[in-house]
Enzyme design. Structure first.
Site, mmCIF file in Angstrom:
data_model
loop_
_atom_site.group_PDB
_atom_site.id
_atom_site.type_symbol
_atom_site.label_atom_id
_atom_site.label_comp_id
_atom_site.label_asym_id
_atom_site.label_seq_id
_atom_site.Cartn_x
_atom_site.Cartn_y
_atom_site.Cartn_z
ATOM 1 N N GLY A 233 26.707 25.736 20.352
ATOM 2 C CA GLY A 233 25.359 25.923 19.819
ATOM 3 C C GLY A 233 24.849 27.314 20.123
ATOM 4 O O GLY A 233 25.189 28.291 19.447
ATOM 5 N N GLY A 234 24.045 27.441 21.174
ATOM 6 C CA GLY A 234 23.367 28.695 21.501
ATOM 7 C C GLY A 234 24.265 29.926 21.484
ATOM 8 O O GLY A 234 23.914 30.953 20.891
ATOM 9 N N ASN B 127 27.736 25.936 15.629
ATOM 10 C CA ASN B 127 26.649 25.157 15.019
ATOM 11 C C ASN B 127 25.353 25.941 15.215
ATOM 12 O O ASN B 127 24.811 25.982 16.305
ATOM 13 C CB ASN B 127 26.561 23.780 15.694
ATOM 14 C CG ASN B 127 25.387 22.965 15.177
ATOM 15 O OD1 ASN B 127 24.722 23.342 14.207
ATOM 16 N ND2 ASN B 127 25.117 21.841 15.838
ATOM 17 N N TRP B 128 24.910 26.560 14.137
ATOM 18 C CA TRP B 128 23.738 27.435 14.242
ATOM 19 C C TRP B 128 22.431 26.659 14.282
ATOM 20 O O TRP B 128 21.365 27.253 14.476
ATOM 21 C CB TRP B 128 23.710 28.414 13.065
ATOM 22 C CG TRP B 128 24.855 29.378 13.029
ATOM 23 C CD1 TRP B 128 25.931 29.443 13.889
ATOM 24 C CD2 TRP B 128 25.049 30.433 12.086
ATOM 25 N NE1 TRP B 128 26.768 30.471 13.532
ATOM 26 C CE2 TRP B 128 26.245 31.100 12.413
ATOM 27 C CE3 TRP B 128 24.319 30.883 10.981
ATOM 28 C CZ2 TRP B 128 26.731 32.185 11.688
ATOM 29 C CZ3 TRP B 128 24.806 31.960 10.260
ATOM 30 C CH2 TRP B 128 25.993 32.602 10.610
ATOM 31 N N LYS B 129 22.485 25.360 14.016
ATOM 32 C CA LYS B 129 21.269 24.524 13.966
ATOM 33 C C LYS B 129 20.251 25.173 13.023
ATOM 34 O O LYS B 129 20.664 25.793 12.030
ATOM 35 C CB LYS B 129 20.740 24.290 15.384
ATOM 36 C CG LYS B 129 21.855 23.754 16.308
ATOM 37 C CD LYS B 129 21.400 23.222 17.606
ATOM 38 C CE LYS B 129 22.599 22.708 18.400
ATOM 39 N NZ LYS B 129 22.249 22.148 19.687
ATOM 40 N N GLY C 219 22.234 22.530 25.193
ATOM 41 C CA GLY C 219 21.118 23.472 25.278
ATOM 42 C C GLY C 219 20.474 23.553 26.645
ATOM 43 O O GLY C 219 19.405 24.117 26.806
ATOM 44 N N SER D 285 26.634 23.512 26.076
ATOM 45 C CA SER D 285 26.556 24.707 26.930
ATOM 46 C C SER D 285 27.907 25.382 27.139
ATOM 47 O O SER D 285 28.213 25.841 28.240
ATOM 48 C CB SER D 285 25.897 24.357 28.275
ATOM 49 O OG SER D 285 24.569 23.899 28.073
ATOM 50 N N HIS E 6 25.530 14.440 14.726
ATOM 51 C CA HIS E 6 25.115 15.226 15.893
ATOM 52 C C HIS E 6 24.010 14.464 16.622
ATOM 53 O O HIS E 6 23.194 13.788 15.994
ATOM 54 C CB HIS E 6 24.617 16.606 15.437
ATOM 55 C CG HIS E 6 24.419 17.550 16.572
ATOM 56 N ND1 HIS E 6 23.309 17.502 17.377
ATOM 57 C CD2 HIS E 6 25.208 18.543 17.061
ATOM 58 C CE1 HIS E 6 23.424 18.438 18.309
ATOM 59 N NE2 HIS E 6 24.563 19.078 18.150
ATOM 60 N N GLU F 16 21.319 15.364 17.810
ATOM 61 C CA GLU F 16 19.962 15.684 17.345
ATOM 62 C C GLU F 16 19.632 14.887 16.094
ATOM 63 O O GLU F 16 18.495 14.453 15.910
ATOM 64 C CB GLU F 16 19.839 17.199 17.109
ATOM 65 C CG GLU F 16 19.757 17.946 18.430
ATOM 66 C CD GLU F 16 20.323 19.353 18.399
ATOM 67 O OE1 GLU F 16 20.491 19.927 17.307
ATOM 68 O OE2 GLU F 16 20.602 19.886 19.493
ATOM 69 N N GLU G 192 29.973 15.540 22.802
ATOM 70 C CA GLU G 192 28.879 16.372 23.305
ATOM 71 C C GLU G 192 27.933 15.511 24.148
ATOM 72 O O GLU G 192 27.076 14.815 23.587
ATOM 73 C CB GLU G 192 28.075 16.962 22.143
ATOM 74 C CG GLU G 192 28.854 17.868 21.231
ATOM 75 C CD GLU G 192 27.943 18.810 20.454
ATOM 76 O OE1 GLU G 192 28.094 20.016 20.606
ATOM 77 O OE2 GLU G 192 27.065 18.319 19.729
HETATM 78 P P1 13P Z 1 24.651 24.355 23.120
HETATM 79 O O1 13P Z 1 25.967 25.071 23.063
HETATM 80 O O2 13P Z 1 23.476 25.259 22.833
HETATM 81 O O3 13P Z 1 24.495 23.557 24.361
HETATM 82 O O4 13P Z 1 24.639 23.309 21.902
HETATM 83 C C1 13P Z 1 25.697 22.422 21.781
HETATM 84 C C2 13P Z 1 25.582 21.735 20.471
HETATM 85 O O5 13P Z 1 24.722 20.914 20.270
HETATM 86 C C3 13P Z 1 26.537 22.100 19.423
HETATM 87 O O6 13P Z 1 26.513 21.188 18.382
#
Ligand code: 13P
Length: 256
Positions: A238-239, A10-12, A178, A217, A100, A102, A172
């Protein structure tokens, strides 16, 4: 029942379409063909990158599944700024993330909205990745399980057994996103098992088929332990999905 793990990046809101092409090429270079034997890999760039990535994946016969991070539930209409499910399906999008945390927290997405989006995605022959997860306050108050159950019940309401069996749920915990803080392997496994139980209770016979990802994470150094748990069927990353080598190492979990 054997479930093929799904590792999703997930590149956001990162990378323009030129940067996106570079990253996909780097990830492809890092992985060998046999890496995809046991794992499915989906990439979820911003909307503006999808067409470029789809073209690249098709032309080079890459084995990535193209994904999206969001969609609108309606087929078309006066919804300025939104993207319809059919538009994604035409780009060969396979997986769409919905709900998600967010989007739930920053864009007020309710379980009802997530449910409508999941139905629209399935109707367009794509697979939803429905996200759930509790806050730290809820976990500390001992409410994590009941909260996640209410999210699953609301988000999956009215789906057929066949639809539920084919979809993906991503657990999640919000406090792990993050932050560099991962849920302990035991807690992650326990909650994914709980989610599987809720899904089975909602639609008998689907618990063994639905795939449940862990997200929050996930890094190369914790991927193997997390992803070899019996009820964890992959990761939503994510990251680390923005770094080709890190993402590739996560995809290769447990295979070397
Ligand atoms: P991180 O891997 O950066 O914690 O993000 C997780 C995430 O929100 C994937 O959708």
């Amino acid at each position: 029942m054997s479930r093929t793990p799904l590792v999703s990046g997930n590149w956001k809101m990162h990378l323009n379409h030129l940067e996106a092409i570079q990253l996909v090429q780097r990830i492809s270079y890092e992985l060998s063909n046999h890496d995809y034997d046991k794992v499915e890999v989906s990439l979820h760039p911003p909307f503006t990158d999808i067409r470029s990535i789809q073209t690249l994946v098709d032309a080079d016969r890459m084995k990535f599944k193209v994904g999206a991070q969001n969609v609108h539930a309606e087929t078309k209409g006066a919804f300025t700024g939104e993207v319809a499910p059919g538009m994604l399906a035409k780009l060969n999008v396979s997986y769409v993330i919905v709900g998600h945390s967010e989007r739930r927290q920053l864009f007020d997405e309710t379980n009802e909205i997530v449910n409508a989006k999941a139905k629209a995605i399935l109707k367009n022959e794509m697979t939803p990745i429905v996200c759930c997860g509790e806050t730290l306050e809820q976990r500390e108050a001992g409410e994590a399980e009941s909260f996640v159950e209410s999210q699953i019940r609301g988000s999956l309401a009215g789906l057929s057994a066949e639809q539920v069996a084919s979809m993906v749920v991503a657990y999640e915990p919000i406090w792990a996103i993050g932050t560099g803080v991962t849920a302990s392997t035991e807690d992650a496994q326990a909650m994914c098992a709980h989610v599987r139980g809720v899904v089975e209770a909602m639609k008998k016979g689907t618990g063994g088929s639905v795939r449940i990802q862990y997200g929050g994470s996930v890094k190369p150094n914790n991927a193997t332990e997390l992803l070899t748990q019996p009820d964890i069927d992959g990761a939503l990353v994510g990251g680390a999905s923005l770094e080709a080598d890190q993402f590739a190492r996560i995809v290769e979990f447990g295979q070397n």
